[in-house]
Scaffold this motif. Structure first.
Motif, mmCIF file in Angstrom:
data_model
loop_
_atom_site.group_PDB
_atom_site.id
_atom_site.type_symbol
_atom_site.label_atom_id
_atom_site.label_comp_id
_atom_site.label_asym_id
_atom_site.label_seq_id
_atom_site.Cartn_x
_atom_site.Cartn_y
_atom_site.Cartn_z
ATOM 1 N N LEU A 106 0.832 -1.190 -0.110
ATOM 2 C CA LEU A 106 -0.050 0.133 0.003
ATOM 3 C C LEU A 106 0.933 1.275 -0.139
ATOM 4 O O LEU A 106 0.414 2.412 -0.667
ATOM 5 C CB LEU A 106 -0.985 0.039 1.277
ATOM 6 C CG LEU A 106 -2.129 -0.998 1.132
ATOM 7 C CD1 LEU A 106 -2.630 -1.124 2.458
ATOM 8 C CD2 LEU A 106 -2.883 -0.769 0.097
ATOM 9 N N ARG A 107 1.923 1.280 0.723
ATOM 10 C CA ARG A 107 2.884 2.301 0.617
ATOM 11 C C ARG A 107 3.383 2.459 -0.712
ATOM 12 O O ARG A 107 3.453 3.677 -1.228
ATOM 13 C CB ARG A 107 4.010 1.922 1.745
ATOM 14 C CG ARG A 107 5.147 3.116 1.654
ATOM 15 C CD ARG A 107 6.378 2.846 2.698
ATOM 16 N NE ARG A 107 6.583 1.392 2.467
ATOM 17 C CZ ARG A 107 7.614 1.343 1.549
ATOM 18 N NH1 ARG A 107 8.089 2.217 0.714
ATOM 19 N NH2 ARG A 107 8.270 0.060 1.502
ATOM 20 N N LYS A 108 3.963 1.464 -1.426
ATOM 21 C CA LYS A 108 4.314 1.622 -2.603
ATOM 22 C C LYS A 108 3.313 2.160 -3.618
ATOM 23 O O LYS A 108 3.777 3.029 -4.321
ATOM 24 C CB LYS A 108 4.674 0.254 -3.209
ATOM 25 C CG LYS A 108 6.046 -0.536 -2.480
ATOM 26 C CD LYS A 108 6.080 -1.905 -3.279
ATOM 27 C CE LYS A 108 7.315 -2.793 -2.560
ATOM 28 N NZ LYS A 108 7.350 -3.914 -3.136
ATOM 29 N N LEU A 109 2.211 1.600 -3.438
ATOM 30 C CA LEU A 109 1.267 2.398 -4.570
ATOM 31 C C LEU A 109 0.973 3.922 -4.103
ATOM 32 O O LEU A 109 0.617 4.771 -5.089
ATOM 33 C CB LEU A 109 -0.304 1.593 -4.172
ATOM 34 C CG LEU A 109 -0.460 0.152 -4.514
ATOM 35 C CD1 LEU A 109 -1.788 -0.213 -4.276
ATOM 36 C CD2 LEU A 109 0.007 0.142 -6.122
ATOM 37 N N ARG A 110 1.042 4.311 -2.852
ATOM 38 C CA ARG A 110 0.759 5.767 -2.468
ATOM 39 C C ARG A 110 1.886 6.568 -3.084
ATOM 40 O O ARG A 110 2.025 7.364 -3.521
ATOM 41 C CB ARG A 110 0.977 5.935 -1.114
ATOM 42 C CG ARG A 110 0.858 7.438 -0.472
ATOM 43 C CD ARG A 110 0.441 7.525 0.815
ATOM 44 N NE ARG A 110 1.682 6.606 1.712
ATOM 45 C CZ ARG A 110 3.187 7.459 1.617
ATOM 46 N NH1 ARG A 110 3.340 8.401 1.283
ATOM 47 N NH2 ARG A 110 3.965 6.638 2.571
ATOM 48 N N GLU A 111 3.119 5.816 -2.829
ATOM 49 C CA GLU A 111 4.309 6.613 -3.384
ATOM 50 C C GLU A 111 4.325 6.878 -4.978
ATOM 51 O O GLU A 111 4.843 7.837 -5.376
ATOM 52 C CB GLU A 111 5.560 6.024 -2.852
ATOM 53 C CG GLU A 111 5.825 6.151 -1.473
ATOM 54 C CD GLU A 111 6.914 5.417 -0.776
ATOM 55 O OE1 GLU A 111 7.676 4.336 -1.494
ATOM 56 O OE2 GLU A 111 7.281 5.423 0.335
ATOM 57 N N ARG A 112 4.132 5.489 -5.608
ATOM 58 C CA ARG A 112 4.006 5.805 -6.955
ATOM 59 C C ARG A 112 2.808 6.746 -7.425
ATOM 60 O O ARG A 112 3.124 7.265 -8.672
ATOM 61 C CB ARG A 112 3.472 4.382 -7.684
ATOM 62 C CG ARG A 112 4.623 3.347 -7.603
ATOM 63 C CD ARG A 112 3.963 2.004 -8.082
ATOM 64 N NE ARG A 112 5.068 0.970 -7.872
ATOM 65 C CZ ARG A 112 4.743 -0.246 -7.616
ATOM 66 N NH1 ARG A 112 3.596 -0.760 -7.693
ATOM 67 N NH2 ARG A 112 5.715 -1.378 -7.521
ATOM 68 N N ALA A 113 1.772 6.960 -6.749
ATOM 69 C CA ALA A 113 0.883 8.251 -7.147
ATOM 70 C C ALA A 113 1.325 9.403 -6.714
ATOM 71 O O ALA A 113 0.657 10.542 -7.038
ATOM 72 C CB ALA A 113 -0.408 7.957 -6.173
ATOM 73 N N GLY A 114 2.418 9.547 -6.069
ATOM 74 C CA GLY A 114 3.155 10.904 -5.570
ATOM 75 C C GLY A 114 2.279 11.519 -4.539
ATOM 76 O O GLY A 114 2.426 12.782 -4.470
ATOM 77 N N MET A 115 1.983 10.765 -3.638
ATOM 78 C CA MET A 115 1.162 11.463 -2.621
ATOM 79 C C MET A 115 1.915 11.201 -1.320
ATOM 80 O O MET A 115 2.528 10.051 -1.049
ATOM 81 C CB MET A 115 -0.128 10.622 -2.397
ATOM 82 C CG MET A 115 -1.217 10.940 -3.591
ATOM 83 S SD MET A 115 -2.779 10.181 -3.149
ATOM 84 C CE MET A 115 -3.689 10.377 -4.620
ATOM 85 N N THR A 116 1.902 12.437 -0.251
ATOM 86 C CA THR A 116 2.329 12.073 0.989
ATOM 87 C C THR A 116 1.313 11.422 1.728
ATOM 88 O O THR A 116 0.254 11.375 1.690
ATOM 89 C CB THR A 116 2.670 13.515 1.635
ATOM 90 O OG1 THR A 116 1.558 14.147 1.718
ATOM 91 C CG2 THR A 116 3.652 14.248 0.660
ATOM 92 N N THR A 117 1.644 10.918 3.000
ATOM 93 C CA THR A 117 0.880 10.434 3.896
ATOM 94 C C THR A 117 -0.355 11.397 4.213
ATOM 95 O O THR A 117 -1.562 10.912 4.570
ATOM 96 C CB THR A 117 1.299 9.854 5.302
ATOM 97 O OG1 THR A 117 2.189 10.798 5.730
ATOM 98 C CG2 THR A 117 2.221 8.691 4.929
ATOM 99 N N THR A 118 -0.135 12.531 4.408
ATOM 100 C CA THR A 118 -1.058 13.732 4.786
ATOM 101 C C THR A 118 -2.203 13.713 3.460
ATOM 102 O O THR A 118 -3.102 13.676 3.732
ATOM 103 C CB THR A 118 -0.546 14.939 4.891
ATOM 104 O OG1 THR A 118 0.261 14.711 6.142
ATOM 105 C CG2 THR A 118 -1.461 16.008 5.318
ATOM 106 N N GLN A 119 -1.322 13.757 2.213
ATOM 107 C CA GLN A 119 -2.415 13.934 1.256
ATOM 108 C C GLN A 119 -3.492 12.905 0.993
ATOM 109 O O GLN A 119 -4.518 12.866 0.641
ATOM 110 C CB GLN A 119 -1.654 14.047 -0.108
ATOM 111 C CG GLN A 119 -0.757 15.603 -0.105
ATOM 112 C CD GLN A 119 0.182 15.676 -1.219
ATOM 113 O OE1 GLN A 119 0.748 14.605 -1.789
ATOM 114 N NE2 GLN A 119 0.466 16.722 -1.729
ATOM 115 N N ALA A 120 -2.651 11.660 1.347
ATOM 116 C CA ALA A 120 -3.530 10.398 0.952
ATOM 117 C C ALA A 120 -4.358 10.380 2.193
ATOM 118 O O ALA A 120 -5.637 10.006 1.954
ATOM 119 C CB ALA A 120 -2.739 9.131 0.948
#
Length: 283
Positions: free
Chosen positions: A18-32
């Motif tokens: 899930l972290r990989k998917l978020r990072e590939r989307a270019g999102m920070t944890t706050t944005q996500a």
């Protein structure tokens, strides 16, 4: 949600994916977290496996991260449902956690492949052979620790005998077959055990002979566990301090290629059996 002191290997891998998917989307944890309607702290706890997550939340997160790989999304969603702890938990306070993770990853694998140059793969070892390997460990193990390791290894071998056993493929260098751990009798019994296992339909054992003029890779042992989709595969390397797990896409691709090249160097299954039988007769 309640956290756990010792998350399962599957929960850890789910959080990492899930972290990989978020990072590939270019999102920070706050944005996500804002898009998912949760807090950055809770999202971080999910990604590091302190908190669990539902299958529906996994699907929502994946779509939020613009993941279009439906097979991967469903595979990740499936990983949320298995809350049952396996037999390996009885060793939780006895053996290193990474060994328990290995048993869990192996248990859920859809295909297993090992490549060894000096040792017989663990799933194929006899009890006497395994015990001798642990006796030679550095640093030295106590007799109780040796027996715990041997019993753990034997229980891991159940994946080869269960009703839903998955394909297992071993690439073994001739050097490993000629090592005489425990003396001629133990070595001979180990080779005969390999021959017996090779008769199982889902087990393939192939030997890389001395006569081959090349040996791809650095000679280290590689254990490759296939996940329900290729993105969830795991490569495990043996190190003196314990197993190391690899799950990055680039490195998995590298180890798939390595195994393909080793496979090309190996004898056929029939010729491999002939060589194992010949070495056993020489002992």
């Amino acid at each position: 949600m309640a956290g756990r002191a010792a998350p399962t290997a599957r929960r850890t891998r789910l959080g990492a994916e899930l972290r990989k998917l978020r990072e590939r989307a270019g999102m920070t944890t706050t944005q996500a977290a804002d898009l998912l309607g949760t807090s950055a702290g809770q999202l971080s706890n999910i990604e590091v496996a302190r908190f669990g997550v539902s299958a529906e939340r996994v699907r929502v997160a994946a779509h939020t991260y613009s993941c279009t790989d439906q097979a991967l999304i469903e595979a990740l969603a499936t990983m949320t449902g298995d809350r049952k702890r396996g037999w390996w938990e009885e060793y939780r306070e006895i053996l290193p956690p990474k060994l328990l993770d290995l048993a869990e990853i192996e248990h859920h694998g859809t295909g297993l492949q090992a490549a060894h140059s000096i040792h017989i793969p663990g799933l194929l070892q006899t009890i006497d052979h395994a015990r001798e390997i642990y006796r030679q460990a550095v640093p030295e193990m106590s007799p109780p620790e040796i027996e715990h390791r041997v019993s753990y290894r034997v229980k891991r071998q159940a994946v080869l005998y269960r009703d839903d056993a998955v394909p297992y493929r071993a690439l073994i260098h001739e050097a490993a077959l000629r090592m005489r751990f425990g003396g001629p009798d133990v070595a001979r019994a180990q080779l005969l055990h390999l021959l017996k296992l090779s008769e199982q339909a889902h087990v393939t054992i192939r030997v890389i002979p001395f006569e081959v003029t090349y040996y791809p890779g650095s000679g280290q042992s590689v254990y490759y566990v296939q996940g329900s989709v290729p993105a969830l595969d795991t490569a495990q390397l043996d190190q003196s301090h314990g197993p190391v797990f690899i799950d990055s896409e680039a490195q998995l691709t590298q180890y798939r290629l390595l195994l393909e090249r080793l496979d090309a160097a190996a004898l056929s299954s029939a010729k491999s059996r002939d060589l194992v039988r010949k070495i056993a007769q020489e002992l």
